[in-house]
Scaffold this motif. Structure first.
Motif: not given
Length: 242
Positions: A135-136, A182-183, A203-205, A214-215
DNA sequence: CCCTGATTCGC
DNA sequence: GCGAATCAGG
């Protein structure tokens, strides 16, 4: 890296919490899984549920459940009979919502309620797992494969050990001990305070944080003239007290 | 193969 | 004391 008191404390806590040596090593950083295991043994944190069972243990585990417990023929050799204390299950513990519905009304002054958030999906088969997504990130950060680069130490490092006792109102929140791959590990609050916990979202993988965080963690560089003073999420570099 | 922890042994 | 190498089970 050396074994500072702090790191040793983290090791002890995580080890006793049932985290795997790999997880501990990753959390500590700068050490290998072997180093963690070696240190754990030297600290006397010996032997938790190990995947490797000795022949003694294997036979004991095999015969014990089948045979009548009363038999208790004392083996000539003192088999330790490792008692699996508690139920670690470190990996699979998404969001245990056993909310303490009873009253613990003291702290958490402005704590808005979340109980109406109760999980639905009465019989939804949780089949779909992360399908190797790329993903982005929301901040426009460049997606990288997990192995390509260590994530930058983005927000305040979760290193600072959470006090083992967390206020009961936050017992169901994500603590250090609940962290896994995962979290989201984004810290909320301040270490050492009773309400300190981690985001805990999925999480974002490939990243240690959820998409939202993440942002925050990975932000595209802005032209310098457009840049304002950095937010210093946690007050900047930790101050050394004392 | 991957994972796990346990143990050894040179440093 | 440290940890890579190695072992051994899942």
């Amino acid at each position: 890296m050396s074994w500072t008191d702090e790191r040793i404390d983290t090791l002890k806590t995580m080890w006793e919490a049932g985290q795997t040596a790999s997880q501990i090593a990753e959390a500590l950083g700068g050490v290998s899984r072997n180093a963690v295991i070696g240190k754990a043994h030297r600290l006397g944190l010996q032997s938790r549920p190990s995947p490797v069972t000795t022949k003694e243990e294997a036979r004991a585990a095999e015969s014990a459940p089948a045979a009548a417990p009363v038999a208790a023929a004392p083996a000539p050799k003192p088999s330790p009979a490792p008692v699996r204390t508690a139920a670690p299950a470190p990996a699979a513990r998404p969001a245990p919502p056993p909310f303490a519905t009873d009253s613990t009304p003291e702290a958490a002054p402005a704590a808005s309620e979340v109980d109406d958030e109760a999980e639905e999906a009465p019989s939804a088969p949780p089949v779909k797992r992360e399908p190797v997504l790329r993903s982005v990130g929301p901040g426009g950060f460049v997606r990288q494969a997990p192995g390509e680069q260590q994530p930058p130490i983005a927000p305040a490092p979760p290193r600072r050990l959470v006090p083992a006792r967390t206020a009961p109102e936050f017992a169901n929140k994500t603590s250090l001990l609940d962290l896994n791959d995962k979290i989201c590990k984004w810290p909320l609050g301040h270490p050492g305070e009773p309400d300190f916990h981690f985001c805990g979202d999925k999480v974002n993988p490939g990243f240690p944080y959820c998409v939202e965080h993440c942002g925050h963690a990975y932000q595209a560089q802005l032209p310098r003239r457009d840049r304002r003073a950095p937010p210093l999420p946690f007050g900047g570099p930790r101050m050394r007290l004392g």
